[in-house]
Design a protein around this motif. Structure first.
Motif, mmCIF file in Angstrom:
data_model
loop_
_atom_site.group_PDB
_atom_site.id
_atom_site.type_symbol
_atom_site.label_atom_id
_atom_site.label_comp_id
_atom_site.label_asym_id
_atom_site.label_seq_id
_atom_site.Cartn_x
_atom_site.Cartn_y
_atom_site.Cartn_z
ATOM 1 N N TYR A 128 -18.441 105.448 134.787
ATOM 2 C CA TYR A 128 -17.836 105.109 133.495
ATOM 3 C C TYR A 128 -17.520 103.613 133.399
ATOM 4 O O TYR A 128 -17.551 103.041 132.327
ATOM 5 N N GLU A 147 -18.366 117.354 126.403
ATOM 6 C CA GLU A 147 -19.799 117.509 126.640
ATOM 7 C C GLU A 147 -20.276 118.819 126.033
ATOM 8 O O GLU A 147 -19.529 119.798 126.024
ATOM 9 N N GLN A 154 -19.551 107.043 123.748
ATOM 10 C CA GLN A 154 -20.797 107.726 123.491
ATOM 11 C C GLN A 154 -20.536 108.841 122.505
ATOM 12 O O GLN A 154 -19.399 109.291 122.395
HETATM 13 C C1 BG6 Z 1 -20.377 113.121 136.125
HETATM 14 C C2 BG6 Z 1 -19.939 114.543 136.259
HETATM 15 O O1 BG6 Z 1 -19.601 112.294 136.939
HETATM 16 O O2 BG6 Z 1 -20.224 112.706 134.782
HETATM 17 C C3 BG6 Z 1 -20.727 115.443 135.328
HETATM 18 O O3 BG6 Z 1 -20.125 114.989 137.593
HETATM 19 C C4 BG6 Z 1 -20.672 114.909 133.908
HETATM 20 O O4 BG6 Z 1 -20.226 116.772 135.360
HETATM 21 C C5 BG6 Z 1 -21.024 113.429 133.865
HETATM 22 O O5 BG6 Z 1 -21.591 115.643 133.128
HETATM 23 C C6 BG6 Z 1 -20.797 112.854 132.479
HETATM 24 O O6 BG6 Z 1 -21.320 111.552 132.434
HETATM 25 P P1 BG6 Z 1 -21.733 110.904 131.049
HETATM 26 O O7 BG6 Z 1 -22.133 109.502 131.399
HETATM 27 O O8 BG6 Z 1 -22.843 111.734 130.504
HETATM 28 O O9 BG6 Z 1 -20.506 110.972 130.200
#
Ligand code: BG6
Length: 494
Positions: A187, A224, A382
Motif C-alpha cells: 500500500y 474488495e 483505487q
Molecule cells: C494483500 C492481501 O496484501 O492485499 C490480499 O493479502 C488483498 O488479500 C490485497 O486482496 C489487496 O491489495 P490491492 O492492492 O488489490 O488493494
C-alpha cells in the motif's frame, strides 16, 4: 542513466505474487530503463524448471501485459530471467533449529550463478511463507552469498502475532543489518498514499484544520469484490485483521494521523509513524465487543459463501471462525486526535472494489443557511486514484438560497498524462536504490502487532462465530451499528 546492475533472487519465484506483481513490475522497470542491461532476475522454486521452462511460463502468463510495440523489449527481458530449483520449504522448520536437509544442490546452483558478481546490487526477495524467512537468511549466509551491499526484502505477512514477528525480525536481523532489510507493505507504493503526504505537507491550507477541533472522524475502507477461492489454506489462519488491517489499513491510518516530520527522509517519516501506532488506544477484552466487528460472507446470488469457496480441503473450525470482514473503531490518544474516531473497515466480497480515506469535517460553527452538510475530503486509492473535497455551493437560482454539496475533484489519471506505476514498481525501484522510506521499520511492524494482538486474543475468547453477511453486500449489520450508535454512517457514495 542511474540504472543499477542487480541480481534479484526471488524466493517463491513462480508463485502467485511473483507472476502477478513482481515480474510485471520488473518488466516495466526494465522498459523504463531502471534496470541495467546486465541485471538478472533469478527465480527460486521447487518447480524443477529450467531457465527455458521458466521463461516460457512467464511468457505465457505475463505477455498480455506487454504493449504491442515492445515485443523486442519483452524478449530481451525474458532473456534476463533464470530459474534455480531448490527444494526450499520442505525441511524448513521455522523453529530456529535450522533447515536440516534442504537441498544442497539447489543452493550450490545459486552460488555458482552468483559467483563473480559480488559487486552487483544483490537483492534477496522473500516472497515465500514467513516461516521460511529466518532459515533462508541463514542458508544464504552459510553459503557466503550475503555481500555488504546485499538487501533482503520481506513480503507480508510478517508473522501471525507479535511474538512470531519478533522472532522473524531477530532471525533476519542476525544476518542482515536493519538498513539492509526492506519490509514490504505494498500500500505504501500506491501513488495516492504518497500523495497523501504531499497533500498534507506541501500545502498550507489543510494542516491548521487537521485535528480534533475541525475533524469529526476519519474512515478508512479497503473493500474488495473478490472472495478467497483457492486461498483457504492461507486465509483460515490469517483473516481480515491480519491480512489487511495489521499492515495496509494501519499504514493508511499512520500517514493520515502523523505529525509533520522535520524532513522527508527515511527515519524522520518512520519515527512519526511509529508514534501514531504507539498512541493507539488498546482494545482489550470485552471492549472488543463494542469497538470491533467480525463478519464472514455467506453465499448469495451466484456467489459462494466463504465455506463453500473452492479449496483443496474441507472447511474446519478455523474456517468457520475466520473473519472475511472486520470493522474497528480506533482512537489515537494524543493532543491532535483526542476524541476523533478512526473507523477502519475491510472485507472480501463487498459490492465494490474501493480503497479510500474519508476525512469527515465537523459542521460549520454557526449556520445561516438551511440544509448544509459538513465538508468531506475523500482520498481514493483505487480503483481510480484521486482526491475529492466536498464543499457547499449555492445552487444557481433567483429564489431562496439552496445549498448543494459539490466536489472539487482531482483525478490523477486526467491531470497527469504519465503512466501511474504499479505499487510494486515504485517499491522495487526503491529497493534497488536502497531507499527504505516506504518500507516498514522493525519497531513499526512490532508496534502494529502490539495493538492487533489483544484484539486477536479477545476474538479467540469469544464463543460467537463471525456475523454472517451476504456476499456482495457492505458487511454485517454490526458494522453499520458501529457508526450508527453515534449518528454516523459509512461513506458509500461513489
Ligand atoms: C494483500 C492481501 O496484501 O492485499 C490480499 O493479502 C488483498 O488479500 C490485497 O486482496 C489487496 O491489495 P490491492 O492492492 O488489490 O488493494
Amino acid at each position: 542513466a542511474g540504472a543499477h546492475t542487480a541480481d534479484l533472487v526471488v524466493f517463491g519465484g513462480t508463485g502467485d505474487l511473483a507472476m502477478r506483481k513482481l515480474i510485471p513490475a520488473l518488466y516495466h522497470s526494465d522498459r523504463d530503463g531502471r534496470l541495467s542491461p546486465e541485471s538478472r532476475v533469478i527465480a527460486m522454486s521447487r518447480g524443477g524448471l529450467t531457465d527455458a521452462d521458466f521463461r516460457g511460463k512467464v511468457d505465457a502468463e505475463v505477455r498480455d501485459q506487454v504493449p504491442a510495440d515492445d515485443q523486442a523489449g519483452w524478449q530481451r527481458f525474458l532473456g534476463r530471467l533464470h530459474h534455480v530449483s531448490v527444494d526450499v520449504g520442505r525441511d524448513v522448520t521455522g523453529t530456529g533449529t535450522g533447515t536440516g536437509g534442504t537441498d544442497r544442490q539447489g543452493w550450490g546452483a545459486l552460488t555458482r550463478l552468483l559467483a563473480g558478481h559480488e559487486q552487483r546490487d544483490r537483492v534477496f526477495y522473500l516472497a515465500s511463507p514467513p516461516r521460511t524467512f529466518g532459515p533462508f537468511c541463514r542458508e544464504l549466509d552459510e553459503a557466503g552469498l550475503v555481500t555488504p551491499s546485499s538487501r533482503v526484502v520481506l513480503e507480508k505477512p510478517l508473522g501471525h502475532d507479535l511474538t512470531s514477528a519478533q522472532r522473524i525480525n531477530d532471525e533476519v536481523g542476525a544476518i542482515f543489518d536493519e538498513r539492509q532489510i526492506f519490509r514490504i507493505d505494498h500500500y505504501l507504493g500506491k501513488e495516492t498514499v504518497q500523495n497523501l503526504l504531499v497533500l498534507r505537507f506541501a500545502n498550507a491550507f489543510l494542516e491548521p484544520i487537521w485535528n480534533s477541533l475541525w475533524i469529526d472522524h476519519v474512515q478508512i475502507t479497503a473493500a474488495e469484490t473478490v472472495g478467497t477461492p483457492g486461498r483457504r489454506g492461507y486465509y483460515d489462519h490469517a483473516g481480515a485483521l491480519r491480512d489487511m488491517v495489521q499492515n495496509h489499513l494501519l499504514q493508511l491510518l499512520t500517514l493520515t494521523a502523523m505529525e509533520p516530520p522535520a524532513r522527508s527522509d527515511r527515519e524522520a517519516v518512520r519515527d512519526e509513524k511509529v508514534k501514531v501506532l504507539q498512541a493507539l488506544r488498546p482494545i482489550t477484552g470485552t471492549e472488543a465487543d463494542r469497538f470491533t466487528v467480525r463478519g464472514q460472507y455467506v453465499g448469495a446470488d451466484d456467489m459462494p459463501g466463504y465455506l463453500d469457496e473452492p479449496a483443496s480441503t474441507p472447511p474446519t473450525e478455523a474456517s468457520r471462525r475466520v473473519e472475511t470482514f472486520t470493522a474497528i473503531r480506533a482512537e489515537v490518544k494524543n493532543w491532535r486526535w483526542a476524541g476523533v474516531p478512526f473507523y477502519l473497515r475491510t472485507g472480501k466480497r463487498m459490492p465494490y472494489r474501493r480503497s479510500e480515506i474519508v476525512v469527515q469535517f465537523k459542521d460549520v460553527p454557526h449556520s445561516i443557511y438551511p440544509g448544509g452538510a459538513p465538508n468531506r475530503l475523500v482520498l481514493r486509492l483505487q480503483p481510480e486514484e484521486g482526491i475529492r473535497l466536498h464543499i457547499m455551493a449555492k445552487e444557481p437560482g433567483a429564489g431562496d438560497v439552496t445549498l448543494k454539496p459539490v466536489p472539487l475533484s482531482l483525478s490523477f489519471g486526467e491531470t497527469f498524462s504519465t503512466r501511474v506505476p504499479e505499487a510494486y514498481e515504485r517499491l522495487l525501484t526503491d529497493v534497488l536504490a536502497g531507499n527504505p522510506t516506504l518500507f516498514m521499520r522493525r519497531d513499526e511492524v512490532e508496534a502494529a502487532w502490539r495493538w492487533i494482538d489483544p484484539i486477536l486474543q479477545a476474538w479467540e475468547s469469544q464463543a460467537e462465530l463471525p456475523e454472517p453477511y451476504a456476499a456482495g453486500t457492505t458487511g454485517p449489520a454490526g458494522a453499520h451499528e458501529l457508526l450508527g450508535r453515534s449518528g454516523r454512517a459509512w461513506h458509500e457514495d461513489d
